[in-house]
Design a protein around this motif. Structure first.
Motif, PDB file in Angstrom:
ATOM      1  N   ARG A  60       0.822  -1.210   0.000  1.00 17.56           N
ATOM      2  CA  ARG A  60       0.000   0.000   0.000  1.00 17.56           C
ATOM      3  C   ARG A  60       0.861   1.267   0.000  1.00 17.56           C
ATOM      4  N   MET A  61       2.065   1.198   0.567  1.00 12.73           N
ATOM      5  CA  MET A  61       2.964   2.359   0.502  1.00 12.73           C
ATOM      6  C   MET A  61       3.520   2.531  -0.907  1.00 12.73           C
ATOM      7  N   LEU A  62       3.766   1.424  -1.618  1.00 13.22           N
ATOM      8  CA  LEU A  62       4.179   1.523  -3.014  1.00 13.22           C
ATOM      9  C   LEU A  62       3.049   2.105  -3.868  1.00 13.22           C
ATOM     10  N   VAL A  86      -4.450  -4.556  -8.195  1.00 10.96           N
ATOM     11  CA  VAL A  86      -5.562  -5.508  -8.261  1.00 10.96           C
ATOM     12  C   VAL A  86      -5.818  -5.993  -6.844  1.00 10.96           C
ATOM     13  N   PHE A  87      -7.028  -5.735  -6.350  1.00  9.02           N
ATOM     14  CA  PHE A  87      -7.356  -6.051  -4.964  1.00  9.02           C
ATOM     15  C   PHE A  87      -7.865  -7.484  -4.834  1.00  9.02           C
ATOM     16  N   GLN A  88      -7.851  -7.963  -3.600  1.00  9.50           N
ATOM     17  CA  GLN A  88      -8.282  -9.327  -3.318  1.00  9.50           C
ATOM     18  C   GLN A  88      -9.727  -9.559  -3.756  1.00  9.50           C
ATOM     19  N   GLN A  89     -10.576  -8.569  -3.559  1.00 10.47           N
ATOM     20  CA  GLN A  89     -11.985  -8.704  -3.933  1.00 10.47           C
ATOM     21  C   GLN A  89     -12.284  -8.065  -5.296  1.00 10.47           C
ATOM     22  N   TYR A  90     -11.227  -7.687  -6.033  1.00 18.05           N
ATOM     23  CA  TYR A  90     -11.285  -7.164  -7.401  1.00 18.05           C
ATOM     24  C   TYR A  90     -11.848  -5.748  -7.509  1.00 18.05           C
ATOM     25  N   ALA A  91     -12.784  -5.333  -6.618  1.00 25.12           N
ATOM     26  CA  ALA A  91     -13.340  -3.969  -6.609  1.00 25.12           C
ATOM     27  C   ALA A  91     -13.909  -3.569  -7.959  1.00 25.12           C
ATOM     28  N   LEU A  92     -14.628  -4.482  -8.611  1.00 26.33           N
ATOM     29  CA  LEU A  92     -15.282  -4.179  -9.879  1.00 26.33           C
ATOM     30  C   LEU A  92     -16.646  -3.534  -9.621  1.00 26.33           C
ATOM     31  N   PHE A  93     -17.127  -2.776 -10.606  1.00 21.83           N
ATOM     32  CA  PHE A  93     -18.438  -2.120 -10.486  1.00 21.83           C
ATOM     33  C   PHE A  93     -19.515  -3.079 -10.987  1.00 21.83           C
ATOM     34  N   PRO A  94     -20.379  -3.579 -10.102  1.00 17.91           N
ATOM     35  CA  PRO A  94     -21.348  -4.617 -10.511  1.00 17.91           C
ATOM     36  C   PRO A  94     -22.402  -4.126 -11.499  1.00 17.91           C
ATOM     37  N   LYS A 150       3.895   1.183 -14.758  1.00 18.14           N
ATOM     38  CA  LYS A 150       5.256   0.672 -14.575  1.00 18.14           C
ATOM     39  C   LYS A 150       5.281  -0.431 -13.521  1.00 18.14           C
ATOM     40  N   LEU A 151       4.304  -0.384 -12.630  1.00 18.83           N
ATOM     41  CA  LEU A 151       4.256  -1.315 -11.510  1.00 18.83           C
ATOM     42  C   LEU A 151       2.818  -1.804 -11.358  1.00 18.83           C
ATOM     43  N   LEU A 152       2.621  -3.124 -11.393  1.00 17.15           N
ATOM     44  CA  LEU A 152       1.301  -3.701 -11.156  1.00 17.15           C
ATOM     45  C   LEU A 152       1.348  -4.438  -9.820  1.00 17.15           C
ATOM     46  N   LEU A 153       0.528  -3.996  -8.875  1.00 21.41           N
ATOM     47  CA  LEU A 153       0.516  -4.533  -7.519  1.00 21.41           C
ATOM     48  C   LEU A 153      -0.682  -5.466  -7.351  1.00 21.41           C
ATOM     49  N   LEU A 154      -0.426  -6.647  -6.799  1.00 22.75           N
ATOM     50  CA  LEU A 154      -1.450  -7.678  -6.676  1.00 22.75           C
ATOM     51  C   LEU A 154      -1.585  -8.068  -5.214  1.00 22.75           C
ATOM     52  N   ASP A 155      -2.732  -7.741  -4.617  1.00 21.33           N
ATOM     53  CA  ASP A 155      -2.954  -8.010  -3.200  1.00 21.33           C
ATOM     54  C   ASP A 155      -3.770  -9.297  -3.039  1.00 21.33           C
ATOM     55  N   GLU A 156      -3.081 -10.425  -2.950  1.00 20.80           N
ATOM     56  CA  GLU A 156      -3.698 -11.748  -2.809  1.00 20.80           C
ATOM     57  C   GLU A 156      -4.891 -11.911  -3.745  1.00 20.80           C
ATOM     58  N   PRO A 157      -4.680 -11.720  -5.052  1.00 20.12           N
ATOM     59  CA  PRO A 157      -5.807 -11.707  -5.992  1.00 20.12           C
ATOM     60  C   PRO A 157      -6.430 -13.075  -6.230  1.00 20.12           C
ATOM     61  N   MET A 158      -5.761 -14.158  -5.796  1.00 17.93           N
ATOM     62  CA  MET A 158      -6.289 -15.496  -6.059  1.00 17.93           C
ATOM     63  C   MET A 158      -6.815 -16.187  -4.807  1.00 17.93           C
ATOM     64  N   ALA A 159      -6.918 -15.432  -3.717  1.00 17.33           N
ATOM     65  CA  ALA A 159      -7.320 -16.033  -2.447  1.00 17.33           C
ATOM     66  C   ALA A 159      -8.727 -16.614  -2.492  1.00 17.33           C
ATOM     67  N   VAL A 163       4.281  -6.998  -8.569  1.00 17.15           N
ATOM     68  CA  VAL A 163       4.584  -7.196  -7.149  1.00 17.15           C
ATOM     69  C   VAL A 163       3.361  -7.848  -6.510  1.00 17.15           C
ATOM     70  N   LEU A 164       3.547  -9.047  -6.002  1.00 16.48           N
ATOM     71  CA  LEU A 164       2.455  -9.852  -5.456  1.00 16.48           C
ATOM     72  C   LEU A 164       2.575  -9.961  -3.939  1.00 16.48           C
ATOM     73  N   VAL A 165       1.463  -9.827  -3.253  1.00 15.71           N
ATOM     74  CA  VAL A 165       1.387 -10.106  -1.824  1.00 15.71           C
ATOM     75  C   VAL A 165       0.637 -11.418  -1.643  1.00 15.71           C
ATOM     76  N   THR A 166       1.216 -12.356  -0.894  1.00 12.85           N
ATOM     77  CA  THR A 166       0.562 -13.633  -0.667  1.00 12.85           C
ATOM     78  C   THR A 166       1.062 -14.258   0.633  1.00 12.85           C
ATOM     79  N   HIS A 167       0.215 -15.115   1.211  1.00 10.01           N
ATOM     80  CA  HIS A 167       0.656 -15.924   2.349  1.00 10.01           C
ATOM     81  C   HIS A 167       0.831 -17.380   1.914  1.00 10.01           C
TER      82      HIS A 167
END
Length: 373
Positions: free
Chosen positions: A62-64, A95-103, A170-179, A205-209
């Motif tokens: 989130r700081m990036l 790209v957020f974990q819940q995708y944040a798309l407009f339904p 330049k940077l695509l950040l992925l916050d646990e998008p496949m959880a 850049v991917l965030v995952t556990h």
């Protein structure tokens, strides 16, 4: 023992640095969420932040992105400090974990949303062309007018990816998008993400556990613990040469035997285990004599035999997994530990049954001596 900040292994000289964290810390009131983060991210790299919940990996992401400002230190993009630059003004998409798309919007409307906010306005035919191109990249051609709620989880993820890449960040950040995806679909999407990253050349850049996810997708993995970076390296480096018990335990599966470091004859070090046994292994950097350490041996590095040299154990449990068999064995003083026998070994030497007595051995070079903490 206090956790020291990890000194990053530098990027190859021929790789351009796209983003940096320099001495970055972040506090939320009295809670220190990230501490003294130092990291360089290379152009075209697939880097993952890996760690348990609450380790600081999402805070770093989130700081990036610009959604959080560091309490200390600097965030740089293309060499420029961007601490005070709003998220929407950074060449970064997320790209957020819940995708944040407009339904209420169609696929086309969701993907083109960001382009429609650009000022001065981009002509509609140009937006349509770029949306169409993004749809083809994520293999959703023909889904233009589909409503979001009419699509599967995997398809929704592709829409979120298309919306993120359409601005060519330049940077695509992925916050646990496949959880939220099931195991089979998660595997498929991992391959698709890798293919997409290679095709576009964008830094991911991917965030995952999920250690398997990080190992299978990343060029480098950044292991985090309690808000700090504890080790950075390629998946193979982290698996073969972890710098602590924490990393060895988090990346893959390992057996641990606690003891005290005794000395280093002929390139190998000796550990006096807590049960009185002496075991030799390869010592990591920075260890000193009489330090509390542990021996780490991967289950696949152990050999289970009907007879031979080694420690005598009893087979406590057996799980057939196709390409290998997992044995849980028990030793009088070492306790319970795992051994993985490849399918070929079971076929040539014969499988073991629960209750059988067997011998376990391993090469000294397969035993890593690590900081116990």
């Amino acid at each position: 023992m206090a956790i020291e900040a990890y000194t990053e292994v530098t990027l190859p000289a021929d790789r351009k640095v796209v983003a940096e964290l320099r001495g970055v810390s972040k506090s939320f009131g009295d809670v220190l969420a990230a501490s003294d983060l130092n990291l360089s991210i290379g152009e075209g790299e697939f880097l993952s932040f890996l760690g348990p919940s609450g380790c600081g990996k999402t805070t770093a992401l989130r700081m990036l992105a610009g959604f959080e400002a560091p309490s200390e230190g600097q965030v740089l993009l293309d060499g420029d400090v961007v601490n005070d630059l709003d998220a929407h003004n950074r060449p970064v998409n997320m790209v957020f974990q819940q995708y944040a798309l407009f339904p209420h919007m169609t696929v086309t409307q969701n993907i083109g949303y960001g382009l429609r906010q650009v000022r001065p306005r981009i002509p509609k035919p140009q937006i349509a062309e770029r949306v169409s191109r993004a749809l083809e990249v994520v293999r959703l051609g023909g889904f233009d007018d589909r409503k979001i709620w009419e699509m599967s989880g995997g398809q929704q993820q592709r829409v979120a990816l298309a919306r993120a890449i359409i601005n060519e960040p330049k940077l695509l950040l992925l916050d646990e998008p496949m959880a939220a995806l099931d195991r089979k679909l998660r595997k498929e999407m991992q391959i698709e993400l890798q293919d997409l990253q290679r095709q576009l050349g964008i830094t991911f850049v991917l965030v995952t556990h999920d250690q398997e996810e990080a190992l299978s997708m990343s060029d480098r993995i950044c292991i985090m613990r309690d808000g700090r970076i504890v080790q950075i390296g390629s998946p193979q480096e982290l698996y073969d040469r972890p710098n602590s018990r924490y990393v060895a335990d988090f990346v893959g599966t390992s057996n641990f035997f606690d003891g005290t470091l005794q000395g280093s004859p002929e390139g190998l070090s000796t550990v006096l285990l807590d049960n009185g046994m002496q075991v030799q292994g390869m010592a990591g950097d920075g260890l000193v004599d009489h330090q509390d350490v542990c021996i780490s041996v991967r289950p696949e590095q152990m050999k289970l035999s009907h007879q031979g040299d080694g420690v005598e154990v009893k087979v406590h449990n057996r799980i057939f997994l196709g390409e290998h068999t997992e044995y849980l064995v028990s030793h009088q003083t070492l306790g319970d530990f795992l051994v993985l026998a490849p399918r070929q070994a079971d076929l040539t030497e014969g499988a073991f049954a629960v209750g059988d007595t067997a011998t376990v051995s391993w090469e000294a070079t397969a035993a890593l001596i690590l900081d116990r903490n």
